[in-house]
Design a protein around this motif. Structure first.
Motif, PDB file in Angstrom:
ATOM      1  N   ASN A 295       0.720  -1.203  -0.137  1.00 53.31           N
ATOM      2  CA  ASN A 295      -0.045  -0.157  -0.213  1.00 53.31           C
ATOM      3  C   ASN A 295       0.780   1.243  -0.002  1.00 53.31           C
ATOM      4  N   GLY A 296       0.305   2.508  -0.357  1.00 54.91           N
ATOM      5  CA  GLY A 296       1.321   3.572  -0.662  1.00 54.91           C
ATOM      6  C   GLY A 296       1.792   3.952   0.453  1.00 54.91           C
ATOM      7  N   LEU A 297       1.333   3.950   1.891  1.00 52.58           N
ATOM      8  CA  LEU A 297       1.771   4.383   3.097  1.00 52.58           C
ATOM      9  C   LEU A 297       2.938   3.692   3.258  1.00 52.58           C
ATOM     10  N   VAL A 298       3.025   2.415   3.577  1.00 51.31           N
ATOM     11  CA  VAL A 298       4.453   1.486   3.796  1.00 51.31           C
ATOM     12  C   VAL A 298       5.451   1.749   2.687  1.00 51.31           C
ATOM     13  N   GLU A 299       4.957   1.740   1.314  1.00 48.97           N
ATOM     14  CA  GLU A 299       5.825   1.757   0.299  1.00 48.97           C
ATOM     15  C   GLU A 299       6.558   2.961   0.182  1.00 48.97           C
ATOM     16  N   VAL A 300       5.806   4.192   0.612  1.00 48.28           N
ATOM     17  CA  VAL A 300       6.788   5.538   0.464  1.00 48.28           C
ATOM     18  C   VAL A 300       7.559   5.501   1.905  1.00 48.28           C
ATOM     19  N   ILE A 301       6.867   5.077   2.957  1.00 42.96           N
ATOM     20  CA  ILE A 301       7.913   4.955   4.315  1.00 42.96           C
ATOM     21  C   ILE A 301       9.208   3.979   4.073  1.00 42.96           C
TER      22      ILE A 301
END
Length: 504
Positions: A295-301
């Motif tokens: 998901n976007g949040l985990v990928e960006v972090i």
């Protein structure tokens, strides 16, 4: 495998032209929003907290848009759909902003305007990495600097132009809160923003994902750079939890301390920001534990934690560079009108004369930036990209600090030449150095993350400069500009420690 082809001068021109409009929006915002805030009743030490909308919006919007654009491909392209949507929304915001009836509505509109500008702007940085080979990247970012400078020259000077060339009123008249010269400037800016971005959208074609994959494979085969290992989100899980708790607890304790001591309210921005980042890390840890890593949040972090070495080094340079710029944008009007013109009466003709002159000064540094933009690749070739950037930052630091000793407002033009040299380099050299260290499939995401190191110093400036100005500087805004000059000199020293992995 195939090598990314070199583009012609006019192809680079067309793909960069949208920045002319984007900078119209930013220049009108930077040169006039503090003026609008003061006209609507803001005190000088309240201005930084009102400006907090701009960096916070960038912090949120840019990595989201970068991540989304990395994964986008449709008949409109990869980055171009975001150019178009952002331009439409930003143009509407520019039309509405000068008609703000109250201070807090103006602050809300600044938030809306900055969010929209960020939607257009963020993919433009990744666009250069997508479209240009390494040997043309410095030229590509220099072209963006040229359009940024050119757009900002006209946009910053628009109120002065309307007043002195077309006899448009520059003072508040009965029944109005904002001078007519400022209103017309924002209306024209909205139109230019939309037209310029649409020019790039319809004149430039993007490479499809399969071509970008081939270019990236060829780059890896021909590069001598050592690829840094990528740590998975699962292996980062203990760090997510540990650091998340540290940031969350620090933010909570900091907020309690500010409340207990009765310190300035804008300091809450810093403490709440730390706590929020800690909460984001803990949410990422929860997703990772559940196996929801795509998901976007985990990928960006996860990408944040896997930043290339060059990006980490440039983060320090960006921090001190943009702290200085934000201090200048916030406090130039107050510093010049009070320290040089000798007035703080926002309704007086002398104050508005000084505020208009600040617009001319902003036009000066942007205009000089446009002129020297294409000299930067030459200077970088003679020395190195790092040395060229360091020289420019030193000139900017001296120029900004010199505001304290200059008494004649016309001599500030000379000071702004140094700032313009630094501005041209800030808009191009860090990105030219950075792009060579980034994987093509994450170009947008990392450009968005790189924006953290532009936004965080702005948030810090908005959090502490009001406190500094009121408590340490006793209301004298000129000292905020001196602080900004010192910050640019620190950035100049820091850039020499950056590893430029593919200097051509």
């Amino acid at each position: 495998m195939k090598k990314k082809p070199a583009l012609s001068f006019w192809q680079i021109w067309n793909m960069s032209f949208g920045f002319l409009g984007i900078q119209f929006g930013f220049a009108l915002q930077n040169a006039n929003v503090s003026r609008i805030f003061e006209t609507l009743g803001a005190k000088v030490d309240d201005i930084p907290i009102l400006w907090i909308a701009a960096p916070v919006t960038g912090l949120i919007i840019q990595p989201i848009i970068g991540h989304m654009s990395d994964k986008t491909w449709n008949r409109f392209g990869r980055r171009r759909p975001y150019f178009m949507v952002g331009a439409i929304l930003a143009s509407l915001a520019l039309l509405i902003m000068p008609n703000s009836p109250t201070l807090w509505i103006a602050a809300g509109l600044l938030w809306m305007m900055d969010a929209s500008i960020n939607v257009s702007m963020e993919p433009f940085r990744a666009f250069v990495g997508d479209m240009l080979p390494s040997e043309q990247r410095t030229t590509g970012f220099a072209m963006q600097s040229f359009f940024i400078g050119t757009g900002a020259v006209v946009a910053s000077a628009l109120p002065w132009i309307f007043t002195n060339w077309f006899n448009v009123s520059n003072e508040v008249v009965a029944g109005e809160r904002i001078p007519q010269s400022v209103k017309l400037s924002f209306y024209l800016g909205g139109a230019v923003f939309l037209i310029a971005v649409l020019w790039t959208v319809f004149s430039t074609k993007e490479y499809p994902p399969e071509d970008l994959a081939e270019f990236e494979a060829e780059k890896k085969q021909s590069s001598n750079a050592v690829e840094h290992p990528i740590i998975s989100s699962a292996n980062l899980l203990p760090g997510f939890i540990r650091n998340g708790l540290i940031f969350l607890v620090t933010g909570i304790l900091g907020s309690l301390l500010i409340l207990q001591m009765g310190w300035e309210k804008e300091l809450y921005v810093l403490s709440v920001g730390l706590g929020t980042f800690g909460l984001i890390l803990l949410i990422s840890a929860w997703y990772t534990r559940q196996g929801l890593v795509h998901n976007g949040l985990v990928e960006v972090i996860t990408d944040l934690m896997n930043m290339p070495k060059t990006m980490k080094q440039l983060a320090v340079v960006q921090f001190f560079s943009w702290f200085a710029l934000f201090a200048m944008w916030i406090y130039s009007t107050s510093a010049v009108t009070s320290h040089i013109y000798g007035t703080s009466d926002t309704a007086s003709a002398l104050y508005n004369e000084g505020a208009n002159w600040v617009g001319i000064l902003f036009a000066t540094y942007n205009g000089f930036a446009a002129l020297v933009a294409f000299l930067l690749p030459v200077l970088a070739k003679w020395t190195s990209r790092k040395m060229a950037h360091a020289i420019a930052l030193v000139c900017g630091g001296i120029g900004l600090a010199s505001f304290y000793i200059v008494k004649d407002p016309h001599m500030l033009v000379v000071s702004m030449l140094g700032v313009g040299f630094a501005w041209a380099s800030i808009l191009s050299m860090p990105y030219a150095i950075l792009t060579g260290s980034l994987p093509a499939q994450k170009m947008g995401t990392y450009m968005g993350i790189f924006n953290f190191f532009i936004v965080i110093p702005q948030i810090l400036a908005a959090s502490i400069l009001g406190f500094f100005t009121k408590v340490l500087f006793h209301g004298h805004a000129i000292y905020a500009l001196i602080l900004g000059g010192a910050s640019l000199l620190i950035a100049a020293a820091s850039v020499m420690f950056v590893d430029d992995v593919d200097q051509k």
